[in-house]
Design a protein around this motif. Sequence first.
Motif, mmCIF file in Angstrom:
data_model
loop_
_atom_site.group_PDB
_atom_site.id
_atom_site.type_symbol
_atom_site.label_atom_id
_atom_site.label_comp_id
_atom_site.label_asym_id
_atom_site.label_seq_id
_atom_site.Cartn_x
_atom_site.Cartn_y
_atom_site.Cartn_z
ATOM 1 N N SER A 21 34.332 34.288 45.489
ATOM 2 C CA SER A 21 34.126 34.892 44.474
ATOM 3 C C SER A 21 35.397 36.212 44.537
ATOM 4 N N LEU A 22 35.543 35.971 42.797
ATOM 5 C CA LEU A 22 36.652 37.082 42.141
ATOM 6 C C LEU A 22 35.829 38.465 41.233
ATOM 7 N N THR A 23 36.340 39.187 41.747
ATOM 8 C CA THR A 23 36.023 40.448 41.174
ATOM 9 C C THR A 23 36.363 40.938 40.244
ATOM 10 N N LEU A 24 36.349 41.546 39.498
ATOM 11 C CA LEU A 24 36.815 41.842 38.011
ATOM 12 C C LEU A 24 36.448 43.360 37.946
ATOM 13 N N HIS A 25 37.381 44.400 37.433
ATOM 14 C CA HIS A 25 36.599 46.130 37.732
ATOM 15 C C HIS A 25 36.929 45.868 35.964
ATOM 16 N N THR A 26 38.324 45.442 35.746
ATOM 17 C CA THR A 26 38.508 45.763 33.405
ATOM 18 C C THR A 26 37.458 44.731 32.704
ATOM 19 N N VAL A 116 32.405 42.870 37.769
ATOM 20 C CA VAL A 116 31.553 41.715 37.662
ATOM 21 C C VAL A 116 32.116 41.096 39.038
ATOM 22 N N LYS A 117 31.302 40.641 39.719
ATOM 23 C CA LYS A 117 31.469 39.407 41.002
ATOM 24 C C LYS A 117 31.093 37.743 40.218
ATOM 25 N N LEU A 118 32.232 37.272 39.843
ATOM 26 C CA LEU A 118 32.142 35.930 39.490
ATOM 27 C C LEU A 118 32.462 34.451 40.584
ATOM 28 N N PRO A 119 31.523 34.038 40.576
ATOM 29 C CA PRO A 119 31.630 32.451 41.788
ATOM 30 C C PRO A 119 32.950 31.535 41.242
ATOM 31 N N LEU A 120 33.601 30.889 42.025
ATOM 32 C CA LEU A 120 34.785 30.446 41.538
ATOM 33 C C LEU A 120 34.324 29.283 42.652
ATOM 34 N N PHE A 121 34.846 27.765 41.985
ATOM 35 C CA PHE A 121 35.202 26.536 42.582
ATOM 36 C C PHE A 121 36.375 25.908 42.169
ATOM 37 N N VAL A 122 37.298 25.825 43.078
ATOM 38 C CA VAL A 122 38.357 25.481 42.518
ATOM 39 C C VAL A 122 39.020 24.323 43.133
ATOM 40 N N ALA A 123 39.310 23.711 43.306
ATOM 41 C CA ALA A 123 39.933 22.365 43.740
ATOM 42 C C ALA A 123 41.215 22.491 43.627
ATOM 43 N N SER A 124 41.855 22.691 43.459
ATOM 44 C CA SER A 124 43.387 22.765 42.853
ATOM 45 C C SER A 124 44.544 23.690 43.070
ATOM 46 N N GLN A 125 45.823 23.935 44.033
ATOM 47 C CA GLN A 125 46.598 24.784 44.693
ATOM 48 C C GLN A 125 46.575 25.632 43.116
ATOM 49 N N LEU A 126 47.101 24.617 42.024
ATOM 50 C CA LEU A 126 47.372 25.629 40.907
ATOM 51 C C LEU A 126 46.374 26.172 40.596
ATOM 52 N N GLY A 127 45.775 25.687 40.580
ATOM 53 C CA GLY A 127 44.236 26.619 39.944
ATOM 54 C C GLY A 127 43.912 27.752 40.772
ATOM 55 N N PHE A 128 44.398 27.687 42.328
ATOM 56 C CA PHE A 128 44.046 29.044 42.603
ATOM 57 C C PHE A 128 45.435 30.430 42.578
ATOM 58 N N MET A 129 46.737 29.751 42.070
ATOM 59 C CA MET A 129 47.706 30.397 41.338
ATOM 60 C C MET A 129 47.009 31.065 40.403
ATOM 61 N N ALA A 130 46.816 30.450 39.221
ATOM 62 C CA ALA A 130 46.400 31.203 38.718
ATOM 63 C C ALA A 130 45.181 32.089 39.080
ATOM 64 N N VAL A 131 44.724 32.401 38.957
ATOM 65 C CA VAL A 131 43.157 32.794 40.125
ATOM 66 C C VAL A 131 43.600 34.583 40.769
ATOM 67 N N TYR A 132 45.319 34.227 41.637
ATOM 68 C CA TYR A 132 45.340 35.444 42.206
ATOM 69 C C TYR A 132 46.733 36.247 41.074
ATOM 70 N N LEU A 133 46.848 34.942 40.024
ATOM 71 C CA LEU A 133 47.179 36.078 39.304
ATOM 72 C C LEU A 133 46.552 37.202 37.950
ATOM 73 N N LEU A 134 45.517 36.642 37.837
ATOM 74 C CA LEU A 134 44.187 36.974 37.611
ATOM 75 C C LEU A 134 43.549 38.183 38.278
ATOM 76 N N ALA A 135 43.943 38.221 39.145
ATOM 77 C CA ALA A 135 43.040 39.605 39.759
ATOM 78 C C ALA A 135 44.734 40.443 40.196
ATOM 79 N N ASP A 136 46.070 39.951 39.818
ATOM 80 C CA ASP A 136 47.408 41.107 39.684
ATOM 81 C C ASP A 136 46.933 41.371 38.280
#
Length: 275
Positions: A21-26, A116-136
Amino acid sequence: MATEPESSLQLNIGSLRSAMSLTLHTHHASRIWHGRAPSEGKPGIVGLNGFVAIMTKLKRGAEQDDPYSDWWMLRIEDKLSTTKEQLQALREQVDQALADVPAALSLGENLNVQPVKLPLFVASQLGFMAVYLLADYDDLARRLILAHHTALIDRSTLERWLNEGAHALRSLFSLAQQYRYSGTQRDDFAANNAAARAALEKYGELPQDVLDGTRRSRFAPPLIRRAPLASAPGTSTVSEVTPANDTGTVDPAASNEENQDDDTPAPVDSEDEPA
């Protein structure tokens, strides 16, 4: 008690799964997650969820020996790297601003009381890299709002830096929207058949090292394909090409993602202001 022979044992082992899951604060990061709906004169842009879905299709295309999918993986990986550098440059500017806090003053983490806590269903490495960027970006937005609340930056600087970060992510997502699976394989190009000629006419020429599989993304799946059709009839040997580590320079000529993004500054939400 007699034991059953080892050869007759059947181990029904399923797939590995991990709850994520991904937690967003803004609100700013939340808008990037949801994307932008089409409006008059402006095309819609997918959010992070849509980007992840496109990356799954892209990975499957590369698994099916589509050279255009390999080329798009290189382009997306290059764009991910550029976006990460842009966010890092913004972070360094924010760190410099927050460094002006007097030593006698202690500033805690600027966290949302109801993230907000969002569930993640990621099946590719490039998808995970984008998740890290949004968290940043979410972390960057929190620090920017804190810097503005404590009078370390003015409001115009706050809005400019927030929109620069949002633009970088939306530019990445709009590039991914242009991907299309060609339906061809490398053997089609070796035979120069009708499918290959149609793909070349529709999608353009490919760099030779991408076409022959010697330059691929770091995260490209193993490439298993038949020997070139130019070989003698009856030879149907299967060869595996190991993905190359050399990503090379990606040709940006066909990319028009900058023209699809929204440069209009978004208003800063008062809900994000620290209490």
